[in-house]
Design a protein around this motif. Structure first.
Motif, short mmCIF file in Angstrom:
data_model
loop_
_atom_site.label_atom_id
_atom_site.label_comp_id
_atom_site.label_asym_id
_atom_site.label_seq_id
_atom_site.Cartn_x
_atom_site.Cartn_y
_atom_site.Cartn_z
N UNK A 4 0.83 -1.20 0.00
CA UNK A 4 0.00 0.00 0.00
C UNK A 4 0.86 1.25 0.00
N UNK A 5 0.31 2.32 -0.54
CA UNK A 5 0.93 3.63 -0.47
C UNK A 5 0.28 4.43 0.65
N UNK A 6 1.07 5.10 1.49
CA UNK A 6 0.48 5.93 2.55
C UNK A 6 -0.28 7.09 1.93
N UNK A 7 -1.41 7.42 2.52
CA UNK A 7 -2.23 8.52 2.03
C UNK A 7 -1.93 9.80 2.79
N UNK A 8 -2.01 10.92 2.10
CA UNK A 8 -1.88 12.22 2.75
C UNK A 8 -3.18 12.57 3.46
N UNK A 9 -3.13 13.44 4.46
CA UNK A 9 -4.34 13.83 5.18
C UNK A 9 -5.38 14.46 4.26
N UNK A 10 -6.64 14.26 4.59
CA UNK A 10 -7.74 14.90 3.86
C UNK A 10 -8.01 16.24 4.53
N UNK A 11 -7.48 17.31 3.96
CA UNK A 11 -7.52 18.62 4.60
C UNK A 11 -8.86 19.31 4.41
N UNK A 12 -9.26 20.07 5.41
CA UNK A 12 -10.43 20.93 5.29
C UNK A 12 -10.05 22.19 4.52
N UNK A 13 -11.04 22.95 4.08
CA UNK A 13 -10.76 24.21 3.38
C UNK A 13 -9.96 25.16 4.26
N UNK A 14 -10.27 25.18 5.55
CA UNK A 14 -9.55 26.04 6.48
C UNK A 14 -8.08 25.63 6.57
N UNK A 15 -7.84 24.32 6.63
CA UNK A 15 -6.46 23.83 6.68
C UNK A 15 -5.73 24.12 5.38
N UNK A 16 -6.42 23.97 4.24
CA UNK A 16 -5.78 24.27 2.96
C UNK A 16 -5.35 25.74 2.89
N UNK A 17 -6.16 26.64 3.44
CA UNK A 17 -5.78 28.06 3.42
C UNK A 17 -4.48 28.28 4.17
N UNK A 18 -4.30 27.56 5.28
CA UNK A 18 -3.05 27.67 6.03
C UNK A 18 -1.88 27.11 5.23
N UNK A 19 -2.10 25.97 4.58
CA UNK A 19 -1.04 25.38 3.75
C UNK A 19 -0.66 26.33 2.62
N UNK A 20 -1.67 26.87 1.95
CA UNK A 20 -1.42 27.76 0.81
C UNK A 20 -0.68 29.03 1.24
N UNK A 21 -1.12 29.61 2.36
CA UNK A 21 -0.47 30.82 2.87
C UNK A 21 0.99 30.54 3.21
N UNK A 22 1.25 29.39 3.83
CA UNK A 22 2.62 29.02 4.16
C UNK A 22 3.48 28.85 2.92
N UNK A 23 2.94 28.19 1.90
CA UNK A 23 3.72 27.97 0.68
C UNK A 23 4.00 29.28 -0.05
N UNK A 24 3.05 30.22 0.01
CA UNK A 24 3.29 31.53 -0.60
C UNK A 24 4.49 32.22 0.06
N UNK A 25 4.54 32.19 1.37
CA UNK A 25 5.64 32.83 2.07
C UNK A 25 6.95 32.08 1.86
N UNK A 26 6.88 30.74 1.77
CA UNK A 26 8.08 29.96 1.50
C UNK A 26 8.66 30.31 0.13
N UNK A 27 7.81 30.41 -0.87
CA UNK A 27 8.27 30.76 -2.22
C UNK A 27 8.91 32.15 -2.22
N UNK A 28 8.29 33.08 -1.50
CA UNK A 28 8.86 34.43 -1.42
C UNK A 28 10.24 34.40 -0.77
N UNK A 29 10.36 33.71 0.37
CA UNK A 29 11.65 33.64 1.07
C UNK A 29 12.71 32.95 0.23
N UNK A 30 12.36 31.79 -0.35
CA UNK A 30 13.34 31.04 -1.14
C UNK A 30 13.75 31.83 -2.37
N UNK A 31 12.81 32.57 -2.96
CA UNK A 31 13.14 33.41 -4.11
C UNK A 31 14.25 34.38 -3.76
N UNK A 32 14.14 35.06 -2.62
CA UNK A 32 15.17 36.04 -2.25
C UNK A 32 16.49 35.39 -1.90
#
Length: 354
Positions: A215-243
């Protein structure tokens, strides 16, 4: 026996795209046929921010692998409080440490233990390798192969690397269940960043073709609220890594542009909602029209898009290794950047202010 393919290709399923425009010098209607449907607008989720002052340097003494399975208390004891704690899409939280110029490290913490590490930047001690080390030198130490195996109990897995994988993101097995991904700049053939990762987490990311029994392990089934946190974090990560990347290549840092971030987010969401991958929306509007609709002034602008990369760091390495996207990423004329992420769709909007 089952086979699944998760390939980092320039397609909708793992795509990247770059678009450049100069104000009053490009007409979207000349580039694509008109389609129907206009994207509804959404309020920006982030406030305006600037590049912070330099933070304390981070030193990873000894082998970087030693931090896997270390308790989060050890991170606090050694490095102090992280700049941020960003939720990931895979059941762990990124503890982000960066001076936002010379170095960037994020530790993935699950159940109070480190399960993965991503690191890049000039001033890093990441033994037994170093950033900017040649491909040949790293290969001599780890002997990259097209097939890397892992087994757990009755389950067995083989990661199949294609030619692009071997050049850009080879994989090495360090212990029974710890791996390291080496991200290379294929233009310079030098090490750009590394990711140390536990097997279970690697199987959730699925950056390579996998042949497996069990079997392959499954990733968590995120709520919309959790996805917003993930998305916000990735936006800031991309900004930081870009610089940090721009600093590596002796380019000036960019400032955060909240208006451009909103434009970027809306485009990422539109691509995800309407199942397409393009710099042009289904109504034919491009970056020029999207910026104009938000009354954003600029001299020149450029857009990078990506889809279905497992996280922000992987998307950044994809852009670095594609000529057009690299040009935008390292263009010293750009002064501002807005990043918008929706699910696994990523958009960078670069601006040169008037």
């Amino acid at each position: 026996m089952r086979i699944i393919r998760f390939l980092l290709l320039l397609t909708l399923f793992l795509g990247i795209g770059y678009y450049f425009l100069q104000e009053n010098n490009m007409d979207a209607e000349d580039a694509i046929d008109k389609f129907s449907k206009v994207l509804e607008q959404k309020k920006s989720l982030l406030e305006s921010k600037e590049v912070p002052k330099k933070r304390k340097s981070i030193s990873l003494e000894g082998d970087v692998f030693q931090w896997i399975e270390k308790p989060s208390d050890k991170l606090l004891e050694t490095f102090g409080e992280p700049l941020r704690k960003d939720l990931s899409a895979y059941g762990y939280t990124w503890w982000v440490y960066t001076d936002q110029f010379n170095q960037y490290i994020q530790f993935g913490v699950r159940d109070d233990k480190v399960v993965t590490i991503f690191a890049t930047g000039n001033d890093l001690s990441i033994e037994p390798v170093k950033i900017s080390e040649s491909y040949a030198s790293v290969n001599d130490q780890f002997s990259f192969n097209k097939m890397v195996n892992y087994s757990k109990g009755l389950s067995s897995y083989t990661f199949h690397l294609n030619e692009e994988d071997l050049k850009m993101r080879p994989l090495a097995k360090i212990t029974d269940d710890i791996f390291i991904q080496f991200y290379f700049d294929t233009f310079t053939k030098e090490l750009s960043s590394i990711r140390v990762i536990k097997a279970e987490t690697l199987l959730k990311h699925r950056p390579y073709e996998i042949e497996y029994r069990g079997d392959l392990p499954e990733s968590p089934d995120l709520t919309d609220k959790e996805w917003k946190k993930v998305e916000s974090g990735m936006e800031q990560q991309i900004f930081d890594i870009t610089n940090v990347m721009r600093n590596q290549y002796e380019k000036d840092p960019v400032d955060w542009a909240s208006g451009a971030r909103e434009v970027a987010f809306l485009h990422s969401k539109d691509m995800a909602d309407n199942n397409y991958f393009s710099h042009y929306a289904l109504n034919g509007e491009g970056l020029k029209e999207r910026l104009a609709e938000k009354d954003i002034d600029y001299r020149t602008a450029g857009e990078n898009i990506a889809a279905q990369y497992p996280d922000a760091a992987a998307a950044m390495e994809g852009w670095l290794n594609s000529e057009g996207h690299r040009e935008a990423l390292l263009n010293n004329e750009y002064t501002h950047l807005g990043v918008g992420v929706y699910r696994f769709y990523y958009t960078q909007n670069f601006l040169s202010k008037l």
